[in-house]
Design an enzyme around this catalytic site. Sequence first.
Site, PDB file in Angstrom:
ATOM      1  N   LYS A  63       1.764 -39.972   7.347  1.00 19.19           N
ATOM      2  CA  LYS A  63       2.780 -40.958   6.943  1.00 19.19           C
ATOM      3  C   LYS A  63       3.705 -41.220   8.121  1.00 19.19           C
ATOM      4  O   LYS A  63       3.297 -41.892   9.057  1.00 19.19           O
ATOM      5  CB  LYS A  63       3.460 -40.474   5.673  1.00 19.19           C
ATOM      6  CG  LYS A  63       2.455 -40.573   4.513  1.00 19.19           C
ATOM      7  CD  LYS A  63       2.804 -39.880   3.253  1.00 19.19           C
ATOM      8  CE  LYS A  63       1.642 -40.096   2.265  1.00 19.19           C
ATOM      9  NZ  LYS A  63       1.644 -39.136   1.173  1.00 19.19           N
ATOM     10  N   SER A  81       7.604 -40.180  -4.109  1.00 17.89           N
ATOM     11  CA  SER A  81       6.769 -41.141  -3.400  1.00 17.89           C
ATOM     12  C   SER A  81       6.803 -42.532  -4.005  1.00 17.89           C
ATOM     13  O   SER A  81       6.672 -43.516  -3.294  1.00 17.89           O
ATOM     14  CB  SER A  81       5.328 -40.630  -3.349  1.00 17.89           C
ATOM     15  OG  SER A  81       4.855 -40.314  -4.646  1.00 17.89           O
ATOM     16  N   HIS A  87       7.405 -37.684   2.180  1.00 15.13           N
ATOM     17  CA  HIS A  87       8.101 -38.942   2.493  1.00 15.13           C
ATOM     18  C   HIS A  87       9.488 -38.725   3.089  1.00 15.13           C
ATOM     19  O   HIS A  87      10.204 -39.686   3.339  1.00 15.13           O
ATOM     20  CB  HIS A  87       8.192 -39.819   1.247  1.00 15.13           C
ATOM     21  CG  HIS A  87       6.847 -40.174   0.711  1.00 15.13           C
ATOM     22  ND1 HIS A  87       6.111 -41.241   1.183  1.00 15.13           N
ATOM     23  CD2 HIS A  87       6.074 -39.574  -0.216  1.00 15.13           C
ATOM     24  CE1 HIS A  87       4.948 -41.281   0.551  1.00 15.13           C
ATOM     25  NE2 HIS A  87       4.910 -40.284  -0.300  1.00 15.13           N
TER      26      HIS A  87
HETATM   27  C1  LIG Z   1       0.604 -38.702   0.298  1.00 10.92           C
HETATM   28  C2  LIG Z   1       1.121 -37.510  -0.407  1.00 10.92           C
HETATM   29  C3  LIG Z   1       0.373 -36.338  -0.464  1.00 10.92           C
HETATM   30  C4  LIG Z   1      -1.031 -36.277   0.033  1.00 10.92           C
HETATM   31  O1  LIG Z   1      -1.078 -36.238   1.403  1.00 10.92           O
HETATM   32  P1  LIG Z   1      -2.416 -36.696   2.129  1.00 10.92           P
HETATM   33  O2  LIG Z   1      -2.309 -36.134   3.491  1.00 10.92           O
HETATM   34  O3  LIG Z   1      -2.418 -38.181   2.103  1.00 10.92           O
HETATM   35  O4  LIG Z   1      -3.539 -36.099   1.345  1.00 10.92           O
HETATM   36  C5  LIG Z   1       0.935 -35.229  -1.031  1.00 10.92           C
HETATM   37  N1  LIG Z   1       2.179 -35.278  -1.556  1.00 10.92           N
HETATM   38  C6  LIG Z   1       2.918 -36.392  -1.551  1.00 10.92           C
HETATM   39  C7  LIG Z   1       4.284 -36.380  -2.146  1.00 10.92           C
HETATM   40  C8  LIG Z   1       2.407 -37.549  -0.986  1.00 10.92           C
HETATM   41  O5  LIG Z   1       3.110 -38.668  -0.995  1.00 10.92           O
END
Ligand SMILES: *Cc1c(COP(=O)(O)O)cnc(C)c1O
Length: 388
Positions: free
Chosen positions: A237, A177, A205
């Site tokens: 995302k 990330s 991602h």
């Molecule tokens: C953003 C993210 C999460 C958390 O997801 P949310 O739905 O925002 O709680 C988990 N793992 C990774 C790698 C992330 O980038």
Amino acid sequence: MIDLEGRLRQRRLDRLYRSRPVLDGPQAAEIVVDGQRCVAFCSNDYLGLANHPAVVAALARGAERYGAGSGASHLICGHSRAHHELEERLAAFTGRPRALLFSTGYMANLGALGALAQRGDRVYADRLSHASLLDAARLAGARLHRYPHNDAAQLHSRLRDGDADGQRFIVTDGVFSMDGDLAPLDRLVALAREQRAWLMVDDAHGLGVIGPGGTGTLGHYGLGVDDVPILVGTLGKAFGGAGAFVAGSEALIETLIQFARPYIYTTALPPAVACAVSAALELARTEGWRREKLAALVERFQRGARQLGLAVPAPETAPAVPIVPLIVGGSDAALAAADALRKRGILIGAIRPPTVPPGSARLRITFSAGHTEEQVDRLLEALAEILC
Ligand SMILES: *Cc1c(COP(=O)(O)O)cnc(C)c1O
């Protein structure tokens, strides 16, 4: 009792204090933040779907049909037809037998590892894995071993030489990330097989963004459910909504329904959100031009940044990942760079420890299919002014 004021003061002195920009209006390439119009290069809305008219319309229709809240947990009476259909679509999209919705990605990771790992089991996590994966291992009471970033050889020797009692889990981000690089999943799959360890990949991602048809890091490597039994994806995302899911075998999903506490003891997502995500998933799947445009923007930035002599890592994949870290080192320097960009109408977060390792504070630059070439050029000009 902990000295709250003192702790906050120290946080400020360390230049690690966090505050929250306030947005007026939707997520987009151009946003209004604390009253100032900015071009944002820091959201994870990679495909530009968070404010897509079809997604917003699906949310509104979902609200008319199901109301605002789900009213209960999935196991009692909060699991709507909208949730159920989204799970079926996510299973089809990832090419897995089943998928299970969670309210957030953080909870999906806590839930999956918590349901599978027993006290004393070993979790081998990439050092740069997302905080939720590391927290999940800790909460499960597992013994957490962090291996050097993407170092399959080190991981191999630790697995080979370590105690083989109990279960072992290898957990990693698919696309990291804060760095935008990929886990060496081909090697991790072979290792997991040889060492009889579970492999769990959090592709928050990668899904929607890379791989054929947006099938993520597993799609990129051509891996299926027999290679990676536990796949976690998020819906806030690239898919522009909220929530997350775990996809895997029938037995895995049934196990999570029975034993994953962050699944069981929480209110289901609003059904309208599931409707919105279903619409976004369809757009992500069918509108390949979004990934192509995104890749072209990232490549334009990469070319320009290298011409300026900025230390951006070379892209590992084609198409390129829309996360480009510009490591500046100290927290002070990262904050100063972010402030200078903000004065030029560009919003980028200064990512500092403990989110990233000490000494590697950075500007985490992210791109969206909603950006224009002109906006990317504006970013390059601003970086040239402040960093070159
Ligand atoms: C953003 C993210 C999460 C958390 O997801 P949310 O739905 O925002 O709680 C988990 N793992 C990774 C790698 C992330 O980038």
